[in-house]
Design a protein around this motif. Sequence first.
Motif, short mmCIF file in Angstrom:
data_model
loop_
_atom_site.label_atom_id
_atom_site.label_comp_id
_atom_site.label_asym_id
_atom_site.label_seq_id
_atom_site.Cartn_x
_atom_site.Cartn_y
_atom_site.Cartn_z
N ASP A 13 0.86 -1.19 0.00
CA ASP A 13 0.00 0.00 0.00
C ASP A 13 0.89 1.23 0.00
O ASP A 13 1.35 1.68 1.05
CB ASP A 13 -0.92 -0.02 1.22
N VAL A 14 1.14 1.78 -1.17
CA VAL A 14 2.04 2.92 -1.33
C VAL A 14 1.55 4.12 -0.53
O VAL A 14 2.34 4.87 0.03
CB VAL A 14 2.20 3.28 -2.83
N LEU A 15 0.24 4.30 -0.45
CA LEU A 15 -0.31 5.46 0.25
C LEU A 15 0.01 5.45 1.74
O LEU A 15 -0.03 6.49 2.39
CB LEU A 15 -1.82 5.56 0.04
N SER A 16 0.32 4.29 2.29
CA SER A 16 0.61 4.22 3.73
C SER A 16 2.08 4.45 4.04
O SER A 16 2.45 4.56 5.21
CB SER A 16 0.17 2.86 4.29
N GLU A 58 -0.48 13.93 -12.91
CA GLU A 58 -0.44 14.85 -11.78
C GLU A 58 -0.95 16.23 -12.18
O GLU A 58 -1.72 16.85 -11.45
CB GLU A 58 0.98 14.96 -11.23
N PHE A 79 -3.72 10.84 3.35
CA PHE A 79 -2.83 9.81 2.81
C PHE A 79 -1.35 10.11 3.08
O PHE A 79 -0.48 9.77 2.29
CB PHE A 79 -3.05 9.64 1.30
N ILE A 81 0.04 13.04 3.15
CA ILE A 81 0.49 14.18 2.34
C ILE A 81 -0.21 15.44 2.84
O ILE A 81 -1.41 15.44 3.05
CB ILE A 81 0.14 13.99 0.85
#
Length: 157
Positions: A13-16, A58, A79, A81
């Motif tokens: 899970d990249v967002l974590s 993006e 997330f 950010i």
Amino acid sequence: MKTNLMLLDSDMDVLSLSKNEIQSFAESMIRNFDESSKDPLQMLAFISKMKTMLDIIEKGLTEKSMNDLNSYGGKHTAFGIDFQISEVGVKYDYSENIKWVELNNQISELDAKRKEMESFIKGIKSSFTQVDEETGEAIKWHPASKSSTTTIKKTIK
């Protein structure tokens, strides 16, 4: 479209990931790359194309996200950010001010003279002394030292 290159495990899970975890993961991938049978140029090509694609995505999502971010007062954290609307690339026009215009013209003339001198110095093969006929001043000229950084230039076709 299918690729045989896997940059991330599908269950990751990249967002974590925190910034430090992203850094560690990337360094781990670099260390472990030699153990793989992957072609480094193929991987570099894949990364270059992904970066280009992600930059385009993006930009499009940034434009679409402005209203959402405005609804949070221009700032929001999600997330891992911190998002914040910000003015960037602010430009000022000073051309209405005569003193600024005069100074800018002087700077432009000096920039042109400097570029001319730099072209001359680039052509010097060995040091020499030149005497200024008007002032009698001896000027020592030296070839310009040159430095560069070696990298791989990548152009997507």
